[in-house]
Structures are given as structure tokens and as C-alpha cells.
Design a protein around this motif. Structure first.
Motif, PDB file in Angstrom:
ATOM      1  N   LEU A  42       0.885  -1.509  -0.361  1.00  7.75           N
ATOM      2  CA  LEU A  42       0.012  -0.263   0.374  1.00  7.75           C
ATOM      3  C   LEU A  42       0.653   1.428   0.080  1.00  7.75           C
ATOM      4  O   LEU A  42       0.737   2.173  -1.113  1.00  7.75           O
ATOM      5  CB  LEU A  42      -0.877  -0.354   1.185  1.00  7.75           C
ATOM      6  N   LYS A  43       1.828   1.410   0.544  1.00  3.37           N
ATOM      7  CA  LYS A  43       2.958   2.182   0.944  1.00  3.37           C
ATOM      8  C   LYS A  43       3.816   2.571  -0.704  1.00  3.37           C
ATOM      9  O   LYS A  43       3.910   3.308  -0.972  1.00  3.37           O
ATOM     10  CB  LYS A  43       3.718   2.555   2.289  1.00  3.37           C
ATOM     11  N   THR A  44       3.796   1.100  -0.703  1.00  2.79           N
ATOM     12  CA  THR A  44       4.694   1.523  -2.259  1.00  2.79           C
ATOM     13  C   THR A  44       3.456   1.988  -3.981  1.00  2.79           C
ATOM     14  O   THR A  44       4.516   3.036  -3.871  1.00  2.79           O
ATOM     15  CB  THR A  44       5.397   0.255  -2.961  1.00  2.79           C
ATOM     16  N   LEU A  45       2.658   1.836  -3.487  1.00  7.69           N
ATOM     17  CA  LEU A  45       1.556   2.388  -4.927  1.00  7.69           C
ATOM     18  C   LEU A  45       1.205   3.835  -4.348  1.00  7.69           C
ATOM     19  O   LEU A  45       1.108   4.826  -4.808  1.00  7.69           O
ATOM     20  CB  LEU A  45       0.591   1.548  -4.207  1.00  7.69           C
ATOM     21  N   THR A  46       1.235   4.298  -3.067  1.00  7.54           N
ATOM     22  CA  THR A  46       0.589   5.463  -2.541  1.00  7.54           C
ATOM     23  C   THR A  46       2.192   5.967  -3.598  1.00  7.54           C
ATOM     24  O   THR A  46       1.819   6.991  -3.632  1.00  7.54           O
ATOM     25  CB  THR A  46       0.946   5.595  -1.127  1.00  7.54           C
ATOM     26  N   ASN A  47       3.614   6.300  -2.053  1.00  8.65           N
ATOM     27  CA  ASN A  47       4.437   6.889  -3.139  1.00  8.65           C
ATOM     28  C   ASN A  47       4.666   7.051  -4.628  1.00  8.65           C
ATOM     29  O   ASN A  47       4.849   8.105  -5.203  1.00  8.65           O
ATOM     30  CB  ASN A  47       6.099   6.172  -2.519  1.00  8.65           C
ATOM     31  N   ALA A  48       4.215   5.514  -5.306  1.00 15.29           N
ATOM     32  CA  ALA A  48       4.194   5.937  -6.919  1.00 15.29           C
ATOM     33  C   ALA A  48       3.079   6.848  -7.500  1.00 15.29           C
ATOM     34  O   ALA A  48       3.155   7.580  -8.155  1.00 15.29           O
ATOM     35  CB  ALA A  48       3.737   4.366  -7.584  1.00 15.29           C
ATOM     36  N   LEU A  49       1.927   6.528  -6.983  1.00 14.71           N
ATOM     37  CA  LEU A  49       1.525   7.428  -7.217  1.00 14.71           C
ATOM     38  C   LEU A  49       1.223   8.798  -6.996  1.00 14.71           C
ATOM     39  O   LEU A  49       0.800   9.906  -7.462  1.00 14.71           O
ATOM     40  CB  LEU A  49      -0.603   7.500  -6.887  1.00 14.71           C
ATOM     41  N   GLN A  50       1.905   9.213  -5.482  1.00 19.11           N
ATOM     42  CA  GLN A  50       2.424  10.515  -5.461  1.00 19.11           C
ATOM     43  C   GLN A  50       2.931  11.579  -6.033  1.00 19.11           C
ATOM     44  O   GLN A  50       3.497  12.016  -7.038  1.00 19.11           O
ATOM     45  CB  GLN A  50       2.672  10.879  -4.343  1.00 19.11           C
ATOM     46  N   ASP A  51       4.391   9.874  -6.904  1.00 20.51           N
ATOM     47  CA  ASP A  51       5.643  10.310  -7.496  1.00 20.51           C
ATOM     48  C   ASP A  51       4.742  11.376  -8.846  1.00 20.51           C
ATOM     49  O   ASP A  51       5.526  11.565  -9.758  1.00 20.51           O
ATOM     50  CB  ASP A  51       6.180   9.729  -8.143  1.00 20.51           C
ATOM     51  N   ASP A  52       3.784   9.921  -9.157  1.00 20.63           N
ATOM     52  CA  ASP A  52       3.358  10.882 -10.092  1.00 20.63           C
ATOM     53  C   ASP A  52       2.070  12.048 -10.730  1.00 20.63           C
ATOM     54  O   ASP A  52       1.120  11.915 -11.889  1.00 20.63           O
ATOM     55  CB  ASP A  52       2.493   9.507 -11.247  1.00 20.63           C
ATOM     56  N   LYS A  53       1.952  12.217  -9.212  1.00 15.30           N
ATOM     57  CA  LYS A  53       1.017  13.436  -8.970  1.00 15.30           C
ATOM     58  C   LYS A  53      -0.031  13.400  -9.047  1.00 15.30           C
ATOM     59  O   LYS A  53      -1.251  13.810  -9.793  1.00 15.30           O
ATOM     60  CB  LYS A  53       1.517  15.128 -10.651  1.00 15.30           C
ATOM     61  N   ILE A  54      -0.117  11.757  -8.715  1.00 12.07           N
ATOM     62  CA  ILE A  54      -1.876  12.028  -9.143  1.00 12.07           C
ATOM     63  C   ILE A  54      -2.492  11.859  -7.731  1.00 12.07           C
ATOM     64  O   ILE A  54      -3.478  12.443  -7.794  1.00 12.07           O
ATOM     65  CB  ILE A  54      -1.948  10.094  -9.106  1.00 12.07           C
ATOM     66  N   ILE A  55      -1.727  11.567  -6.660  1.00 14.80           N
ATOM     67  CA  ILE A  55      -1.944  11.528  -4.921  1.00 14.80           C
ATOM     68  C   ILE A  55      -1.743  12.851  -4.659  1.00 14.80           C
ATOM     69  O   ILE A  55      -0.520  13.186  -4.740  1.00 14.80           O
ATOM     70  CB  ILE A  55      -2.637  10.477  -4.689  1.00 14.80           C
ATOM     71  N   ILE A  56      -2.277  14.320  -3.992  1.00  8.76           N
ATOM     72  CA  ILE A  56      -1.809  14.461  -3.353  1.00  8.76           C
ATOM     73  C   ILE A  56      -2.070  14.994  -1.935  1.00  8.76           C
ATOM     74  O   ILE A  56      -3.347  14.718  -1.552  1.00  8.76           O
ATOM     75  CB  ILE A  56      -1.388  16.195  -4.448  1.00  8.76           C
ATOM     76  N   GLY A  57      -1.423  15.126  -0.863  1.00  6.51           N
ATOM     77  CA  GLY A  57      -1.617  15.066   0.704  1.00  6.51           C
ATOM     78  C   GLY A  57      -1.559  13.825   1.258  1.00  6.51           C
ATOM     79  O   GLY A  57      -0.667  12.962   0.871  1.00  6.51           O
ATOM     80  N   ASN A  58      -2.343  13.836   2.088  1.00  9.46           N
ATOM     81  CA  ASN A  58      -2.428  12.557   2.408  1.00  9.46           C
ATOM     82  C   ASN A  58      -3.027  11.068   1.785  1.00  9.46           C
ATOM     83  O   ASN A  58      -3.734  10.829   1.906  1.00  9.46           O
ATOM     84  CB  ASN A  58      -4.233  12.381   3.815  1.00  9.46           C
ATOM     85  N   GLY A  59      -1.990  11.236   1.621  1.00  7.29           N
ATOM     86  CA  GLY A  59      -1.707   9.841   0.505  1.00  7.29           C
ATOM     87  C   GLY A  59      -2.736   8.798   0.562  1.00  7.29           C
ATOM     88  O   GLY A  59      -3.245   7.882  -0.493  1.00  7.29           O
ATOM     89  N   ILE A  60      -1.434   7.961   2.012  1.00 11.18           N
ATOM     90  CA  ILE A  60      -2.013   6.270   2.521  1.00 11.18           C
ATOM     91  C   ILE A  60      -3.486   6.520   3.092  1.00 11.18           C
ATOM     92  O   ILE A  60      -4.323   5.929   2.807  1.00 11.18           O
ATOM     93  CB  ILE A  60      -1.824   6.080   3.483  1.00 11.18           C
ATOM     94  N   HIS A  61      -4.518   7.408   3.332  1.00  8.93           N
ATOM     95  CA  HIS A  61      -5.821   7.425   3.455  1.00  8.93           C
ATOM     96  C   HIS A  61      -6.722   7.672   2.251  1.00  8.93           C
ATOM     97  O   HIS A  61      -8.448   6.902   2.093  1.00  8.93           O
ATOM     98  CB  HIS A  61      -5.767   8.919   4.604  1.00  8.93           C
ATOM     99  N   THR A  62      -5.990   8.560   1.479  1.00 14.56           N
ATOM    100  CA  THR A  62      -7.111   8.952  -0.057  1.00 14.56           C
ATOM    101  C   THR A  62      -7.402   7.340  -1.005  1.00 14.56           C
ATOM    102  O   THR A  62      -8.117   7.126  -0.520  1.00 14.56           O
ATOM    103  CB  THR A  62      -6.155  10.005  -0.644  1.00 14.56           C
ATOM    104  N   LEU A  63      -5.526   6.471  -0.561  1.00 15.95           N
ATOM    105  CA  LEU A  63      -6.097   5.328  -1.486  1.00 15.95           C
ATOM    106  C   LEU A  63      -6.854   4.699  -0.665  1.00 15.95           C
ATOM    107  O   LEU A  63      -7.851   3.662  -1.524  1.00 15.95           O
ATOM    108  CB  LEU A  63      -4.427   5.393  -1.718  1.00 15.95           C
ATOM    109  N   ARG A  64      -6.583   4.864   0.668  1.00 14.16           N
ATOM    110  CA  ARG A  64      -7.328   3.283   1.260  1.00 14.16           C
ATOM    111  C   ARG A  64      -8.646   3.345   1.068  1.00 14.16           C
ATOM    112  O   ARG A  64      -9.935   1.836   0.968  1.00 14.16           O
ATOM    113  CB  ARG A  64      -6.947   3.455   2.849  1.00 14.16           C
ATOM    114  N   LYS A  65      -9.460   4.591   0.871  1.00 16.43           N
ATOM    115  CA  LYS A  65     -10.639   5.255   1.272  1.00 16.43           C
ATOM    116  C   LYS A  65     -11.061   4.822  -0.391  1.00 16.43           C
ATOM    117  O   LYS A  65     -12.537   4.086  -0.364  1.00 16.43           O
ATOM    118  CB  LYS A  65     -10.868   6.247   1.000  1.00 16.43           C
TER     119      LYS A  65
END
Length: 395
Positions: A42-65
Motif C-alpha cells: 500500500l505504501k509503495t503504491l501510494t508513493n508511486a501515485l504521489q510521484d506521478d502527481k495522481i495523489i496529493i496530500g495524505n496519500g495513504i488515507h486517500t488511497l485506502r478510501k
């Protein structure tokens, strides 16, 4: 903006979360099973989405939701813990990985002339082309250069090689088959004419042809494991009998142990000897084993000493060129007293290896650069083969 008090909305009605969700799905489809690098999946995917500017801010909470509210309830992601990485549907490879899998299948299908693999390869190639993932003329970086010597087009229609679909289904379902040997085909010791029953275990390509691994059922050869060429066998009547797949797996494991211990595909003609070799009792195993010792001159030993995995149980004298990466236990034998054949080679094989037609050519191929020391039975057989060859060319 639509003003309607009766309009129902949800968390993804707004454009920003909706676009983020679609981009997340697209990212997972194109980047399945990201390397975790010490983090959770989950953390790995979150970091990758943040690097790709798909998720901004509290990444893990957003992705988990997103996962809990949409991706899993709507079965975009599978409904089990994805600890090894995230993927969607059947998208388990990235584009680059898919190309590598295609290349491996291409090398097998074309080099081994596997009719089933060739059909799958052609379907794979067609879909790769239609999806514009890869050009149709993928360069064959790898190939397997074993040549199949059997022309399937010239075989009788009944030959097993022409009925691979039926044979594969029988293996997968644990179905008992009635088999027979095609009239006029090659025969070895133990190849009796007439129908016999067998449990088919596996389709195997070995050296130059396709074989069926099977276990005899009933008759004088009950429980005997053997290999038979697919172009020499055909199926008789349907027997309508199957067995539990656990038994299939157990038989396959026994077959693999016998093959690994043998010199080639020949597994002998005695079910009782096979059971002795499979026994966990070392003395029972030793009763059906023989130690073969060969002495090589320096020129040939350079080649032989490279084949450290040719047989399961081998030992040699030290290599001519020191190599600290080689296991000392493998090269632990002393040199021989013969200055012309100073390099010792030993292999422990089942006794039936002394009747294996594939084992003799390996030894004879070394010509006058090898000397057979033991067992005496093998010495005598090699001498006879040499004498017979000389007799052919005598005036």
C-alpha cells in the motif's frame, strides 16, 4: 452547476476525485506488482501515485478510501489481501514484462515445434499486434535449438502427437487411458505389442522428440513408470475411469525423482526396482544403484568438468584450472595413477542406466579420450560396441 435538492450525489461526483480514481485505476493497470523496496504494498503504491502527481496530500488515507469504497466493492481489485502488490483483472504484467513473456513463448513454440504452444503463441502474437503493444515481427533474442526429428504431417492420424488436446485433458483430469504402440514403429526392451492401461502424467520434450510420461495400471507392468514417444503411441477405447488429482501429483513427483536419478528417459523395466530407488531407506536405494567410473585425458576433462549438473550424483578430481567458486565436495576425488587418463569422474546411477541407449553414446562420443574403469559390465559393453564398429570397417 445543477441546482436540484432531490439529486443524489456520492463521494466521486466532483471532477477532482473522479479523475483521481480513473488515473489510479489506469496506473495500477500499467504498473502491476510494483517492487516494494522494504515498504508495504500500500505504501509503495501510494508513493508511486504521489510521484506521478495522481495523489496529493495524505496519500495513504486517500488511497485506502478509494480501495475500500470503489476498487474492491466494484471488483476492480481482487477481494483478497494484496500484500505482494496491486493489480487489476488479468493485468499482472507491465508492457515490458509482457514482451519478455512473449519472447520466451516464441522461442519455445518455434524451436520445439510444439503444436499447442504454437497455437497459443499465434493467438498471443495476434493480440499483441491488435493492441499495438508490440510490432508483429518481434526479434527472437532467445531460441532453443533442439530440433524435433518427427514430421507430424507424415504421421498416422491416430498418433498421440495429433491428439494433444485430448491427451492434455486426460492428464489434467487424472483419466486412465488405454494405449497401444503403432505398428512398424521403433521398439525397445520392454515395449510389448498390444493394448495396455496407463495413467498419463506429463507431456515432455526431450532432446529431439515429444514423449508421454505415464504409469502402467494393471498387467505385468503394474505401477511401472515409463516414457513413450508420442508419434509411436495411440489411444484405444475410452475407459471412463479417473483418479483423484492428489494421486496424479504424487505419481508425477515419483516420476520426476526417478528421472532426476537416471541417465536419461529410460527408467528401467522393473516397478519393484523403481520403488526401491524411491525408498527413503538408503540400503534399499544402494541395492539398485551402481557407481560408474570414467578416466579422462586433460583435453576432454576440460569439457566434462564444466558439466557439473549433468547427473544428480557426480564427483570428479579437481579441475585443471582452479576455480574457487566451484564446490569442493564435487571435485573431491583424487587423480588417477594413469598419466594418459589422469582425471577421475564418478557418477552413481540406477542399474538400469547400463541398458540406457542414451547413456552409451555419451561415453562413446569421447572416443579414445576416455577410459571406462567400472563396473565391469559397462566395460564389457563399451568394448563390444567398439569391436562391432571396427568389424564393420574391416576388409
Amino acid at each position: 452547476m445543477v441546482q436540484n435538492p432531490h439529486l443524489l450525489t456520492h463521494a466521486y461526483s466532483d471532477l477532482e476525485p473522479f479523475q483521481r480514481l480513473l488515473k489510479t485505476i489506469r496506473f495500477i493497470l500499467h504498473h502491476p506488482f510494483l517492487p516494494k523496496s522494504g515498504n508495504s504494498s500500500l505504501k509503495t503504491l501510494t508513493n508511486a501515485l504521489q510521484d506521478d502527481k495522481i495523489i496529493i496530500g495524505n496519500g495513504i488515507h486517500t488511497l485506502r478510501k478509494d480501495i475500500e469504497k470503489i476498487l474492491k466493492p466494484y471488483k476492480i481489485l481482487p477481494n483478497f489481501p494484496l500484500k505482494q502488490g496491486y493489480f487489476a483483472g488479468t493485468g499482472i504484467f507491465s508492457r515490458q514484462e509482457l514482451g519478455k513473456v512473449f519472447a520466451v513463448l516464441q522461442s519455445q513454440a518455434k524451436s520445439l515445434e510444439d503444436p499447442m504452444a504454437l497455437s497459443t503463441y499465434e493467438m498471443f502474437q495476434q493480440r499483441m499486434t491488435h493492441s499495438k503493444l508490440d510490432p508483429p515481427s518481434t526479434y527472437p533474442v532467445r531460441a532453443i535449438r533442439n530440433r524435433c526429428i518427427v514430421d507430424a504431417d507424415s504421421l498416422q492420424d491416430s498418433a498421440l502427437l495429433n491428439h494433444l488436446d485430448k491427451l492434455e485433458n486426460a492428464i489434467a483430469q487424472g483419466e486412465l487411458l488405454e494405449l497401444n504402440r503403432i505398428k512398424g514403429g521403433g521398439r525397445f526392451a520392454g515395449d510389448h505389442d498390444g493394448f495396455f492401461q496407463a495413467w498419463p502424467l506429463q507431456i515432455v520434450f526431450y532432446n529431439h522428440a515429444w514423449y508421454l510420461a505415464f504409469q502402467h495400471h494393471g498387467g505385468n507392468q503394474d505401477k511401472l513408470f515409463r516414457f513413450g514417444r508420442l508419434d509411436r503411441l495411440f489411444i484405444g477405447r475410452a475407459l471412463g475411469q479417473t483418479r483423484d488429482m492428489k494421486q496424479q501429483w504424487q505419481s508425477l513427483e515419483k516420476l520426476e525423482k526417478l528421472h532426476q536419478a537416471s541417465a536419461g528417459l529410460f527408467l528401467g523395466n522393473s516397478a519393484s526396482q523403481q520403488q526401491q530407488l524411491l525408498s527413503s531407506n538408503k540400503s534399499e536405494q544402494s541395492a539398485v544403484q551402481v557407481t560408474v567410473e570414467l578416466w579422462f585425458n586433460d583435453d576432454m576433462f576440460r569439457f566434462v568438468s564444466e558439466g557439473t549438473k549433468r547427473f544428480k550424483h557426480i564427483k570428479m578430481s579437481p579441475p585443471l584450472t582452479a576455480n574457487p567458486s566451484l564446490p569442493k565436495s564435487l571435485f573431491s576425488l583424487p587423480k588417477t595413477p594413469d598419466p594418459n587418463f589422469s582425471n577421475r569422474f564418478q557418477v552413481i546411477l540406477p542399474k538400469w542406466a547400463l541398458d540406457d541407449v542414451d547413456f552409451f553414446p555419451w561415453i562413446i562420443g569421447f572416443g579414445g579420450q576416455v577410459k571406462v574403469i567400472k563396473p565391469q559390465e559397462l566395460v564389457d559393453k563399451i568394448k563390444k560396441i567398439g569391436a562391432d564398429i571396427c568389424r564393420v570397417y574391416q576388409d
